[in-house]
Design a protein around this motif. Structure first.
Motif, PDB file in Angstrom:
ATOM      1  N   MET A 136       0.876  -1.191   0.029  1.00  0.00           N
ATOM      2  CA  MET A 136      -0.024  -0.234   0.098  1.00  0.00           C
ATOM      3  C   MET A 136       1.056   1.264  -0.030  1.00  0.00           C
ATOM      4  N   GLY A 137       1.923   1.176   0.792  1.00  0.00           N
ATOM      5  CA  GLY A 137       2.961   2.257   0.653  1.00  0.00           C
ATOM      6  C   GLY A 137       3.334   2.473  -0.678  1.00  0.00           C
ATOM      7  N   VAL A 138       3.717   1.651  -1.354  1.00  0.00           N
ATOM      8  CA  VAL A 138       4.225   1.677  -2.881  1.00  0.00           C
ATOM      9  C   VAL A 138       2.952   2.457  -3.794  1.00  0.00           C
ATOM     10  N   ALA A 139       2.150   1.592  -3.765  1.00  0.00           N
ATOM     11  CA  ALA A 139       0.941   2.266  -4.420  1.00  0.00           C
ATOM     12  C   ALA A 139       0.457   3.592  -4.197  1.00  0.00           C
ATOM     13  N   ARG A 140       0.703   4.006  -2.990  1.00  0.00           N
ATOM     14  CA  ARG A 140       0.505   5.428  -2.357  1.00  0.00           C
ATOM     15  C   ARG A 140       1.597   6.300  -2.976  1.00  0.00           C
ATOM     16  N   ASN A 141       2.645   5.984  -2.954  1.00  0.00           N
ATOM     17  CA  ASN A 141       3.818   6.774  -3.502  1.00  0.00           C
ATOM     18  C   ASN A 141       3.535   7.099  -4.982  1.00  0.00           C
ATOM     19  N   VAL A 142       3.182   5.958  -5.746  1.00  0.00           N
ATOM     20  CA  VAL A 142       2.947   5.984  -7.273  1.00  0.00           C
ATOM     21  C   VAL A 142       1.956   7.013  -7.667  1.00  0.00           C
ATOM     22  N   ILE A 143       0.775   6.874  -6.851  1.00  0.00           N
ATOM     23  CA  ILE A 143      -0.342   7.784  -7.116  1.00  0.00           C
ATOM     24  C   ILE A 143      -0.005   9.143  -6.538  1.00  0.00           C
ATOM     25  N   LYS A 144       0.880   9.207  -5.808  1.00  0.00           N
ATOM     26  CA  LYS A 144       1.321  10.705  -5.158  1.00  0.00           C
ATOM     27  C   LYS A 144       2.063  11.557  -6.147  1.00  0.00           C
ATOM     28  N   ASP A 145       3.086  10.483  -6.816  1.00  0.00           N
ATOM     29  CA  ASP A 145       4.354  10.850  -7.462  1.00  0.00           C
ATOM     30  C   ASP A 145       4.238   9.891  -8.631  1.00  0.00           C
ATOM     31  N   ALA A 146       3.792  10.103  -9.890  1.00  0.00           N
ATOM     32  CA  ALA A 146       3.559   9.005 -10.744  1.00  0.00           C
ATOM     33  C   ALA A 146       4.829   8.703 -11.666  1.00  0.00           C
ATOM     34  N   LYS A 147       5.800   8.540 -11.098  1.00  0.00           N
ATOM     35  CA  LYS A 147       7.261   8.122 -11.859  1.00  0.00           C
ATOM     36  C   LYS A 147       7.990   6.977 -11.163  1.00  0.00           C
ATOM     37  N   LEU A 148       8.565   6.451 -12.194  1.00  0.00           N
ATOM     38  CA  LEU A 148       8.997   5.178 -12.149  1.00  0.00           C
ATOM     39  C   LEU A 148      10.674   5.044 -12.306  1.00  0.00           C
TER      40      LEU A 148
END
Length: 556
Positions: free
Chosen positions: A395-407
């Motif tokens: 959930m932490g990873v999903a949250r970070n991607v939703i907040k800052d959508a960069k990989l």
């Protein structure tokens, strides 16, 4: 009277200089070595015995370090790093410790050669700036509505975990729950508070495949009067209260003295009238369900059940806030302030179900829930606890991607690319800082090296092949397949890491290493037994000198 002078007595212990540096580096390295084997898909599990005799089986870096009992201050600082990383981004707790340990380890040779710690720290700070610039170069934006891409990201995060064998289940739960509670604040900003608005409920029994994200809230409560109140209501009108539905006691617990029998009857009548008035104020708005955080008396329960209203009492404030977000209600503090707009109309179903020996209330099928519950089922408590820890990271990873959508690419490719870029930049540094800067560039390689070690392949050959690929081409996506240990293109495998997690990992690791390197003294002042209120010494006492400890104060 002589002026007293404070003296450093025998109880103050002191260590300084290179001795402290070496002790700190050794302690930090010991902590890093403990969890080194828990990195990557081929990671080993640790069995932890806690103080109460319970057993925890996990490969979650933060969970392992939380249970460690260490005395050395530098080791405590390292453990604190993992907790900070977990609170900030929810993932990368193992990587941050391994990186920080490596940065300290490579600094040791320079301390032995007489480099000043400030020079090393300056080189590390410069390396951190360039590392973040390098990450910006290799990072790329993504569309968070692309479900397959989101699944790949979260799966590459939990591919290293114990639950990776259950396929996409945990990733689905994580993405579903985080997307449910995401609130768009406009101009590309989103608020995603997973601690407040996602509750994980673990129920032993059933299959792990039965786990699901509820479009609403679930909590462990039953209605106040099971026989009289409805346990299933479709499209309920929900009223949330933060006040007691029982006779109000005085703020300062006043005592009342009654002289006559009639006074007792009057007092009881006043109580009854007060509760009837409060219930009438509630009944006026025709709610189907009343939930209060405080108590609810038998008399109030009688009035409410008579009006066909179900009631639940003594609910946790956090659960009440989640219900408010899920069904669009407002929590009311006084019954005489209720308005029609405070009633929650967003829930599709209220139902109380018996699961095992306990009753659980479900408020589900909400139209636009901004809070949710993840229901986990499984064979045993140990399994459920580990699934919960892994789900928290996902959930932490999903949250970070939703907040800052960069990989950035996973499998150690990002670290290897950063290392390669820093080595090129290091050649342009002319001062003495060039050597620690080069060492910092080399330290980033510890992540792919550890992945290769945990796969059981020939580490030297694998690392040489990986370095050659990064040196000869501009393809920054080459990393190590954590399952086989083969040097592979991460883009083809679909293994990604969140940009936010990587940046936080680098910052935390390098800043912590710099802080520990700048420690040149460890002082521990141990109090004398007398000063701590211990036994008084035998022999004659001076009358008027009670406040002065004669051993610590001497005349000029």
């Amino acid at each position: 009277m002589h002026a007293p002078v404070l003296v450093l007595n025998d109880a103050t212990k002191r260590e300084s200089g290179s001795k402290v540096h070496h002790a700190n580096i050794q302690a930090s390295k010991a902590v890093a070595d403990i969890i080194r084997t828990t990195l990557g898909p081929r990671s080993m599990l640790k069995m932890l015995l806690d103080a109460s005799g319970g057993i925890v089986l996990t490969n979650d870096g933060n969970a392992i370090l939380r249970e460690l009992d260490v005395a050395h201050p530098a080791a405590k600082t390292m453990i604190e790093l993992s907790r900070t990383q977990d609170e900030e981004v929810g993932d990368g707790t193992t990587s941050v410790i391994i990186l920080a340990g490596e940065f300290l380890y490579v600094a040791e040779q320079f301390l032995d050669q007489g480099f000043h710690p400030t020079v090393i720290c300056r080189a590390y700070t410069q390396a951190l700036e360039h590392a973040i610039q390098a990450l910006d170069e290799i990072a790329f934006p993504i569309n968070i509505d692309d479900k397959q891409m989101m699944l790949n990201i979260v799966q590459s995060c939990i591919g290293t975990k114990f639950t990776s064998r259950f396929g996409t289940l945990i990733a689905d739960l994580a993405i579903g729950s985080v997307k449910t509670i995401a609130v768009d604040l406009g101009s590309g900003l989103r608020e995603v508070d997973i601690k407040k608005y996602i509750k994980i409920e673990k129920l032993p029994g059933g299959q792990l495949e039965d786990s699901k994200v509820l479009s609403g809230v679930m909590f462990n409560k039953d209605v106040v009067a099971p026989g009289k109140m409805r346990r299933k209501i479709k499209n309920p009108r929900i009223l949330l209260l933060d006040c007691p539905l029982e006779y109000k006691k005085g703020e300062n617990q006043t005592n009342a003295e009654l002289m006559k029998e009639e006074d007792w009857a009057t007092l009881l009548k006043m109580e009854e009238e007060y509760i009837e008035k409060v219930c009438a104020q509630i009944i006026m708005f025709k709610p189907d369900l009343v939930i209060t955080e405080k108590g609810l008396s038998d008399l109030a329960s009688h009035f409410l059940s008579k009006a066909g209203i179900s009631a639940i009492r003594r609910l946790r404030k956090t659960d009440n806030n989640r219900i408010a977000r899920a069904c669009g209600a407002t929590i009311v503090n006084r019954t005489d302030e209720i308005q029609e707009s405070d009633i929650g109309l967003g829930a599709g179903l209220f139902e109380v179900q018996k699961i095992g020996d306990e009753y659980f209330t479900f408020i589900i099928d909400c139209k636009d829930p901004k809070a949710c519950t993840v229901l986990l089922r499984g064979a045993s408590k140990d399994l459920l606890n580990e699934v919960e820890r892994n789900l928290h990271d996902a959930m932490g990873v999903a949250r970070n991607v939703i907040k800052d959508a960069k990989l950035v690419p996973g499998g150690g490719a990002a670290e290897m690319a950063v290392s390669s870029i820093l080595k090129q930049k290091g050649a342009l540094i002319e001062s003495v800082e060039q050597w620690p800067y080069h060492a910092a560039a080399k330290a980033f390689e510890v992540i792919p090296r550890t992945l290769a070690q945990n796969c059981g392949v020939n580490v030297i050959r694998t690392m040489t092949a990986l370095q050659a690929k990064h040196a000869s081409s501009d393809n920054r996506m080459i990393g190590i397949d954590g399952n086989t240990g083969v040097v592979t293109d991460m883009k083809a495998l679909g293994i990604w890491d969140s940009y936010g997690v990587k940046v936080q990992t680098f910052k935390t690791a390098i800043e912590a290493a710099s802080m520990l390197l700048r420690i040149d003294d460890i002082l521990s002042g141990l109090k004398k037994k007398q000063a701590g209120g211990g036994p008084t010494p035998k022999g004659p006492q001076i009358e008027d000198d009670k406040d002065v400890d004669s051993e610590q104060m001497i005349p000029e």
